[in-house]
Design an enzyme around this catalytic site. Structure first.
Site, PDB file in Angstrom:
ATOM      1  CB  SER A 187      -0.967  -0.038   1.195  1.00  0.00           C
ATOM      2  OG  SER A 187      -1.987   0.907   1.063  1.00  0.00           O
ATOM      3  CD  GLU A 317      -5.176  -4.310  -3.896  1.00  0.00           C
ATOM      4  OE1 GLU A 317      -5.444  -3.794  -2.799  1.00  0.00           O
ATOM      5  OE2 GLU A 317      -4.079  -4.843  -4.154  1.00  0.00           O
ATOM      6  CG  HIS A 433      -5.611  -2.512   0.317  1.00  0.00           C
ATOM      7  ND1 HIS A 433      -4.760  -2.403  -0.756  1.00  0.00           N
ATOM      8  CD2 HIS A 433      -5.198  -1.583   1.216  1.00  0.00           C
ATOM      9  CE1 HIS A 433      -3.887  -1.437  -0.517  1.00  0.00           C
ATOM     10  NE2 HIS A 433      -4.118  -0.933   0.668  1.00  0.00           N
TER      11      HIS A 433
END
Length: 532
Positions: A187, A317, A433
């Site tokens: 990230s 995601e 994610h």
């Protein structure tokens, strides 16, 4: 394994011998300072090397995380004195040089830490590498940018540079090879890795790079607009209305750390949260006497990273981004005011493809309204806008300009425990994610979540073993599959075409597959969307 004292450039430290969740032993050196505490007059300044100490310093507990408001758990805490790192190794024999992997945590540049609550080393310690995890300044403390020499920004990224210099100067004493360092992160950590590959300050400090679910080109990875405006607003909220930069910095240095963090949270309005706009994050810092990013990031990135690069993302995601923002809007409002929810950087990307906001809506929803029943289409759109487009743009540049190979992956395994989906009580298929992190790091919150470590011979355990094998092979050799094996039975081939991307699908089985770059998809959508 009795000796736990290691000499560093700044003094001797005493670590501990720890037992992994599978029962093998390794050395841990936690809370090692790599810079002076950035407090008092050092607040908002570039990091300064740590001071030397006398005697033996205990390195038995992780240092405090950076002061922050953690938006997932809604917790405010941490400390301004946060520039510490952790070293994990199976051997501290200095005459044996092992590959070094330096982990940079995510959190949108506003929260998170590299500590072992979430980033335990157990799985990596199965292999013969040295793992380093770091903390760096976040939010206003790490990215105050007045676009002048008073506060030029990117302090948090310069912290990462300082940590890498510490690794260069000291890691040999922990059995690590300073000439074989791989930086990796997820990230905002993945975007940080990409930033480091193009920063002149980082040259020579690492030799390979891995970006997971993040690149410079993601809309949340840089400041949009004038970074001074957020500082003016913050200052006014705290009781001083001025645009004099020296006065601003002097005033903000008098504010209690947590009061500063709370004020930062207040100016993150609903509108900012909906669009995932960072108020304090990476930006050009060419007014600095020692800039991290002297030119715009998109210009810097066009030249390529020129180190072996591994980069990819999960296949869903957007579930995370959807769930984070879901409470702040209703579907009817999102449908009627669709354009208002788009990040400004996404709007600029659409213009580049000659698409309007309405075109984008038609691409994913055709003529249908955005409703809760169609939330998976919204999730797919968020996946593409928030992660996929930016990562694939980076991959295309790497394929065309990188002098070293680039390896692309997509993590699709969702048969095991998914931390993010469990946290938000989501049943959406696919890995979202952060879900890949569970197969790389052991986490201390297993007990609170009433989870058990992966059982041997389970699919979960096999995926973890494959991830660790691929990642550590890359760190050792610059190739994730130098040979095939029973565990990894196929070769992971590098990207050679920026339009038709070949990648490793990391799912229940490992498969090489191909996909069309999303930039090409958007270009093809242009005419199709307008006919709907």
């Amino acid at each position: 394994m009795k000796k736990t004292v290691v000499k560093t450039k700044y003094g001797r430290i005493r670590g501990s011998i720890q037992k992994s969740i599978e029962g093998y032993k390794y050395y841990a050196f936690k809370g090692v300072p790599y810079a002076k505490p950035p407090i008092g007059d050092l607040r908002f300044k570039d990091p300064v090397p740590a001071e030397k100490w006398q005697g033996i310093r205990d390195a038995l507990e992780c240092g405090p995380m950076c002061a922050q408001h953690e938006i997932v758990a809604n917790i405010t805490g941490g400390s301004e004195d946060c520039l510490y790192l952790n070293v994990y190794t199976k051997s501290i024999e200095p005459n044996i040089r092992r590959p070094v992997m330096v982990w940079i945590h995510g959190g949108g540049f506003i929260f998170g830490s590299g500590n072992d609550v979430f980033y335990g080393p157990d799985y990596f310690m199965k292999k013969d590498i040295v793992l380093v995890t770091i903390n760096y300044r976040l939010g206003v403390l790490g990215f105050l940018n007045l676009q002048d020499e008073v506060a030029s920004g990117n302090q948090g990224l310069k912290d990462q540079i300082m940590a890498l210099r510490w690794v260069r100067d000291n890691i040999a004493n922990f059995g690590g090879d300073p000439e074989n360092v791989t930086i990796f992160g997820e990230s905002a950590g993945g975007a940080s890795v990409h930033y480091l590959t193009v920063s002149p300050l980082a040259k020579g400090l690492f030799h390979k790079a891995i970006s997971q679910s993040g690149s410079i080109f993601n809309p949340w990875a840089s400041i949009h607009g004038d970074p001074k405006l957020a500082v003016y607003k913050l200052c006014e909220l705290l009781g001083k209305k001025t645009t004099n930069h020296k006065e601003i910095v002097q005033f903000l240095r008098t504010i209690d750390t947590m009061s500063l963090i709370e004020a930062q949270g207040k100016i993150m309005s609903e509108d900012v949260q909906k669009k995932t706009c960072p108020l304090f994050g990476p930006a050009v810092d060419n007014k600095s006497s020692n800039p991290f990013l002297p030119v715009p990031f998109n210009m810097a990135a066009q030249k390529g990273a020129h180190v072996p690069y591994m980069i990819g993302y999960t296949d869903r995601e957007g579930t995370f981004f959807h769930k984070i923002a879901e409470k702040s809007y209703d579907y009817e409002t999102r449908d009627k005011n669709f354009a208002e929810f788009l990040h400004p950087n996404c709007v600029e990307m659409l213009k580049h493809h000659d698409l309007t906001e309405n075109d984008l809506k038609k691409i994913y929803f055709k003529s249908e309204r955005i409703t809760q029943e169609r939330s998976e289409k919204l999730i797919d759109m968020l996946s593409d806008l928030m992660i996929v487009h930016g990562v694939q743009k980076a991959i295309k540049i790497q394929a065309e300009h990188n002098s070293a190979p680039t390896y692309m992956y997509q993590f699709t395994y969702d048969k095991g425990y998914n931390f993010t989906k469990s946290m938000f009580n989501s049943d959406v298929s696919g890995a979202t994610h952060m879900d890949d992190l569970l197969y790389q790091f052991s986490i201390k919150v297993y007990d609170k979540l009433k989870l058990e470590p992966f059982k041997k011979d389970s699919k979960n355990y096999r995926v973890m073993e494959q991830m660790i094998e691929l990642w550590t092979n890359f760190a050792k050799y610059g190739r994730p599959t130098p040979t095939v094996s029973k565990l990894v039975p196929i070769y992971w081939q590098p990207v050679i075409d920026g339009t038709v991307l070949r990648y490793l699908n990391i799912g229940e089985e490992l498969r090489m597959e191909k996909m069309l770059n999303i930039e090409e998809r958007f270009s093809n959508y242009k005419n199709t969307a307008r006919m709907l």
